[in-house]
Scaffold this motif. Structure first.
Motif, PDB file in Angstrom:
ATOM      1  N   THR A  48      -9.747  67.719  25.730  1.00 11.06           N
ATOM      2  CA  THR A  48      -9.997  68.211  27.084  1.00 11.06           C
ATOM      3  C   THR A  48     -10.584  67.118  27.981  1.00 11.06           C
ATOM      4  O   THR A  48     -10.174  66.966  29.142  1.00 11.06           O
ATOM      5  CB  THR A  48     -10.944  69.408  27.032  1.00 11.06           C
ATOM      6  N   ASN A  71       0.159  70.513  25.021  1.00 12.68           N
ATOM      7  CA  ASN A  71       0.085  71.893  24.518  1.00 12.68           C
ATOM      8  C   ASN A  71      -1.325  72.219  24.026  1.00 12.68           C
ATOM      9  O   ASN A  71      -1.862  73.293  24.301  1.00 12.68           O
ATOM     10  CB  ASN A  71       1.090  72.093  23.394  1.00 12.68           C
ATOM     11  N   MET A  72      -1.922  71.298  23.298  1.00 11.89           N
ATOM     12  CA  MET A  72      -3.271  71.528  22.801  1.00 11.89           C
ATOM     13  C   MET A  72      -4.275  71.586  23.953  1.00 11.89           C
ATOM     14  O   MET A  72      -5.190  72.427  23.957  1.00 11.89           O
ATOM     15  CB  MET A  72      -3.651  70.412  21.829  1.00 11.89           C
ATOM     16  N   GLU A 121     -11.494  68.771  19.821  1.00 15.66           N
ATOM     17  CA  GLU A 121     -11.128  69.595  20.964  1.00 15.66           C
ATOM     18  C   GLU A 121     -11.768  69.074  22.242  1.00 15.66           C
ATOM     19  O   GLU A 121     -11.114  69.001  23.296  1.00 15.66           O
ATOM     20  CB  GLU A 121     -11.558  71.039  20.702  1.00 15.66           C
ATOM     21  N   SER A 154      -3.953  74.902  25.755  1.00 11.12           N
ATOM     22  CA  SER A 154      -4.535  75.999  24.968  1.00 11.12           C
ATOM     23  C   SER A 154      -6.056  75.989  24.993  1.00 11.12           C
ATOM     24  O   SER A 154      -6.686  77.012  24.736  1.00 11.12           O
ATOM     25  CB  SER A 154      -4.045  75.913  23.530  1.00 11.12           C
ATOM     26  N   LEU A 155      -6.631  74.834  25.288  1.00 13.87           N
ATOM     27  CA  LEU A 155      -8.091  74.732  25.350  1.00 13.87           C
ATOM     28  C   LEU A 155      -8.624  74.921  26.765  1.00 13.87           C
ATOM     29  O   LEU A 155      -9.818  74.727  27.003  1.00 13.87           O
ATOM     30  CB  LEU A 155      -8.537  73.361  24.822  1.00 13.87           C
TER      31      LEU A 155
END
Length: 977
Positions: free
Chosen positions: A709, A745-746, A705, A749-750
């Motif tokens: 980012t 998308n990931m 994650e 969402s983060l």
């Protein structure tokens, strides 16, 4: 003592045992040269060197490496003198390894190894030093005597390994043995060099590479350093290489000579080569530094222990026995020579297997010379000429170990120095009788061996080899044939011009005369890691004593208990790059695991790689973790290398904490990067890691994650500059966009902000055509540019004759855009097909090479995507091509149908469609229908009612069930409408 050395080393002569010889040599040199000159001084100086060495209070024993004559003389002298202290020319820090020779089979090599260097130039490591030991060597006899005789001390006095490399790194690529000459591989192959094929030449490569690129250290390198002198000796000696000259004119005469004769001849030869060496050379300077070091250590040890020099012996090379440095001798004055301190480098020590061919390759000896020397040694020992020393418990060929432990004779009193050189130099060589039995045995055996290896040899060839050997010996002025004469005769009579197999006759002769013997390091002499590996692989039958390649078959479904062995084999395959563990079938990749595997394991034969692996850690897992950590934390590490380390850790290690540590390092490196060169590799590896984690049951690690980012913000920041930077290629920019779009998308969402990507695209203003096309694709993916507008831009490019030559570069950008925007594949096929349809041949023909090279250079992964899309788009058969209409071609206009006034169906669905025309517009656009609404008809009973769109009204009439189902969902029966 009759001679004292002066500063120039010429000597001042008084009365002594060599006065007569000195005067004879001076007179002969003066007569030969026709008057005074340099030759008389050289010859008399050689005698002075002999006088000086033999008159030294500490007995100097001159040797040559792997010389049977030196070994015989050493064994005899040790039994006569029985010294209590032996000083030996060998790296002083290798002393603890000598006791481990008991667990080995010779030849083996003492090794010092360092990979983490301190105090040496950056990039000079890893460093490795080897010192090979064979049974037919004087140093082994001294080692065995010292280790097996109580009360005897062995002291190594040569420079330590650390001192050896200090200041010598630029020159350490060759031998460090004190002047090894050039290799003899090109000095003339024995009769069959032209006929040897590549496979034959590679027969010894595996054995000869046992030492790798390590620096070789040996006692007694003795070879002319003056090329013209060596050429003169070879020509007048009627031999082709130095090893044969030494065997003929030194080795054989000294094999049965007395000790005094042996010492004087060896020092004389060492003095000759030393005085004729190039003056002021780096090699000579290093030799003198070694001699100062050794004599300093000897005097220091005697002063510390208070030993009696009469009970000591100094074993060194004959070249160093004729030393002329001021520090020579126990009575030398203090010269202020100081030994420099060692660096902080941590050296690791061990034993590795060696071989005769490896020693020959390392020190420039002729092929087969060490094997011939070994055979000569065994012949002399078998004849009862000497009782050699050996280490108890050592694996040895022939007689058992410790055969030199017999009753000791009383110590011999020191004898006065007498002139043995005059008689040796003036008397002709002893006429030896022809040993017909030995030569006949060789001839019969070589024919038998040749037939086994594919040669059509017969008894007539054996007779021819015999007669030719005798003939060659006579031509060369030898009393009886030597192994070299026999080898030449066998090549001439058997090999001729054809080599039917992997081995030529020269190799067969080496096998017959002793073979390329390969040493073996015993289990107890191995480092802990190597012992642990053999213990864990014992269920598979892998043993350190097995020299063959073992085929291992694993069925992990039937024998799950072998899973640890399989994991260990995969780790060894990753760590050992020389093929000691080879996978035949089976694979171990990220997310993949074979249940049936087959391996070729040769750890018993390729011991060196496993032993050197033991220098890096105690277990294989520790070494693997150390290497991965080192690769991720090295100064030049990038995010791609850290991700590769993460992938390897997941495949080969079961350590989630260590994997997370590597992942965190990858995040740190990505945030610190200032270039985008590794963007394609980063994208490829991270996609694969995400797929692996998502396919598992565990949650996504926190470092993944953080990587998303950090990568999203990092690439958004670098994107505008990468579009305009000439050093950033299209592939790198496409990889950045691929990271941003495929992981968007990931990232959102983060907590990432899409506005950052939109601003980065808006701030990008590329000029290169490929990057311009890539920017257009990114704008289309963001919704800034529609597909129709993109199609219009491409049409404008094709209409502009100035842009058409560069259009392949635009196509390259579109093809690269398939990574961030795979939905563009139909559009790219459309654009490329349209270009080929519109452009004339005069434009296309010069255009094609540029297009092909561009696609080949930048789109190795994307071209298959285009081919698959083209396969779905174009017709599959030739007859269908005529009637085929491209899907991107404009559809023919449908004739306007007369508006049919129909009563609008009553109910909630009709009211919903009338009140929300935008939904109908979206559905009509998806279906390819015209979404224009006609003017409202008042008679329809509702504004913009169903009659306003006859196609929608007809659809509702034909499918009333769908409308009723929608109505039921919106307003169930019984609910208020």
């Amino acid at each position: 003592m009759s001679t004292t050395a002066t500063a120039d080393g010429t000597g001042i002569t008084g009365s002594g045992p060599f006065d007569s010889l000195r005067e004879q040599l001076r007179g002969a040199a003066t007569a030969f040269a026709g008057g005074p000159g340099a030759v008389p001084g050289i010859l008399s100086g050689m005698v002075d060197d002999v006088d000086r060495a033999l008159g030294e209070e500490l007995e100097i024993f001159p040797v040559r490496h792997h010389s049977p004559a030196s070994a015989l003389a050493m064994a005899r002298r040790l039994r006569e003198k029985r010294p209590k202290v032996i000083y030996m020319e060998l790296c002083e820090d290798l002393l603890p390894l000598l006791d481990e020779l008991r667990n080995c089979r010779l030849p083996v090599a003492l090794q010092a190894y360092a990979h983490d260097l301190e105090g040496f130039p950056e990039g000079s490591g890893p460093l490795s030093v080897i010192a090979p030991i064979t049974e037919a060597s004087a140093e082994y006899q001294a080692i065995a005597y010292a280790l097996e005789t109580p009360g005897v001390e062995l002291v190594l006095v040569d420079r330590s390994v650390d001192h050896l490399f200090q200041g010598e790194l630029p020159a350490s690529a060759g031998s460090a043995s004190g002047g090894s000459g050039p290799g003899e591989a090109g000095d003339g192959d024995p009769g069959g060099g032209e006929a040897a094929a590549e496979g034959v030449q590679g027969a010894h490569e595996e054995s000869a590479a046992l030492h790798g690129d390590a620096v070789g250290v040996e006692i007694g390198d003795l070879r002319p350093r003056f090329a013209e002198l060596e050429e003169h000796l070879l020509r007048h000696g009627k031999v082709r290489h130095w090893s044969e000259w030494w065997d003929q004119y030194v080795e054989q005469p000294l094999a049965g000579a007395g000790y005094d004769t042996y010492r004087q001849v060896m020092v004389l030869i060492g003095s000759l080569f030393r005085r004729l060496a190039p003056a002021g050379g780096d090699q000579l300077s290093r030799d003198e530094d070694r001699e100062r070091y050794m004599w300093t250590r000897i005097r220091g040890h005697l002063a510390q222990t208070g030993g009696d020099p009469a009970e000591c012996m100094y074993v060194c090379g004959a070249f160093h026995a004729a030393s002329r440095v001021e520090e020579f001798g126990l009575a030398a004055p203090e010269t202020g020579f100081e030994i420099a301190p060692a660096t902080a480098t941590e050296w690791l020590y061990g034993l590795i297997p060696s071989s005769h061919s490896a020693i020959e390759a390392q020190f420039g000896l002729a092929g087969g010379s060490v094997s011939i020397a070994s055979a000569a040694w065994e012949k002399q020992v078998a004849a009862g000429g000497v009782a050699p020393f050996g280490l108890k418990g050592q694996k040895r060929k022939g007689a058992g170990a410790g055969r030199g432990r017999g009753a000791q004779a009383p110590a011999a009193a020191p004898a006065a120095v007498t002139d043995r050189l005059s008689g040796f130099l003036s008397s002709p060589p002893a006429a030896g009788d022809l040993d017909e039995a030995e030569l006949l045995g060789w001839c019969v055996d070589i024919v038998r061996l040749a037939r086994r290896n594919g040669y059509t040899s017969s008894t007539a060839d054996a007779i021819a080899v015999f007669e030719t050997s005798v003939l060659l010996a006579g031509i060369r002025g030898r009393a009886r044939p030597t192994p070299y004469d026999f080898q030449d005769a066998a090549i001439t009579c058997i090999e001729k011009d054809t080599v039917p197999g992997r081995r030529d006759v020269r190799h067969l002769c080496e096998i017959l005369l002793g073979g390329d013997r390969i040493g073996e390091v015993g289990y107890n002499a191995m480092p802990p890691l190597a012992r642990d590996v053999f213990d864990r692989l014992a269920p598979l039958g892998v043993s350190p004593s097995k020299r063959t390649v073992r085929r291992v078959l694993l069925d992990l479904k039937a024998d799950p208990e072998l899973e640890p062995c399989s994991r260990l084999l995969w780790r060894l395959r990753y760590l050992l790059r020389d093929g000691a563990v080879r996978s035949i079938t089976g694979s171990l990749e990220l997310g993949e695991r074979s249940m049936q595997e087959s391996w070729d394991v040769s750890l018993g034969r390729d011991q060196r790689s496993l032993i050197e692996l033991g220098y890096e850690g105690v277990t294989v897992e520790q070494v693997l973790e150390h290497r991965l950590r080192r690769s991720a934390w090295e100064p030049k590490a990038t995010a791609a290398t850290a991700l590769a380390a993460v992938e390897d850790a997941l495949c080969y290690l079961d350590n989630p904490r260590f994997t997370d540590e590597l992942g965190a390092r990858a995040v740190e490196l990505l945030a610190a990067e200032r270039t985008v060169d590794d963007a394609p590799e980063v994208l490829r590896r991270f996609r694969r890691l995400l797929a692996y984690y998502r396919a598992g049951d565990s949650a996504l690690p926190r470092w993944c994650e953080s990587f998303v980012t950090a990568g999203y913000a990092h690439y958004c920041t670098l994107l505008p500059g990468a579009f305009t930077d000439e050093h950033s290629g299209v592939r790198q920019v496409a990889a950045m966009l691929g990271f941003l779009f495929t992981l968007e998308n990931m990232a959102l969402s983060l907590g990432c902000d899409r506005t950052q990507l939109e601003l980065a695209v808006k701030q990008s203003h590329p000029e290169a055509p490929a990057k311009v096309a890539l920017l257009w694709a990114a704008q289309t993916q963001l919704g800034v540019v529609s597909r129709d507008e993109l199609r219009t831009r491409c049409a404008e490019l094709l209409d502009n004759p100035l842009v058409v030559p560069a259009f392949p570069q635009y196509l390259s950008g579109f093809v690269q855009a398939l990574s961030p925007a795979p939905a563009l594949a139909p559009f790219v096929v459309e654009v490329m097909s349209g270009a080929f349809a519109r452009l004339p041949d005069t434009v296309l023909l010069p255009w094609l090479p540029t297009l092909i090279t561009t696609l080949r250079e930048h789109a190795q992964e994307m071209v298959p995507v285009l081919i698959r899309e083209a396969g779905r788009t174009f017709p599959a058969s030739l007859p269908a091509v005529d009637a085929w209409v491209p899907p991107w071609a404009a559809r023919p206009q449908q004739p306007a149908r007369a508006a049919v006034a129909q009563a609008a169906p009553a109910g909630p669905v009709a009211d919903l469609l009338a009140e929300n025309p935008a939904s109908c517009d979206a559905v009509a656009a998806l279906l390819g229908c015209d979404a224009t609404w006609p003017a409202p008809d008042a008679s329809a009973g509702a504004p913009g009612g169903a009659s306003a769109h006859p196609e929608a009204a007809g659809l509702l009439d034909r499918h009333p069930a769908a409308a009723e189902a929608v109505a039921e969902l919106i307003a169930p029966t019984g609910a208020p409408a």
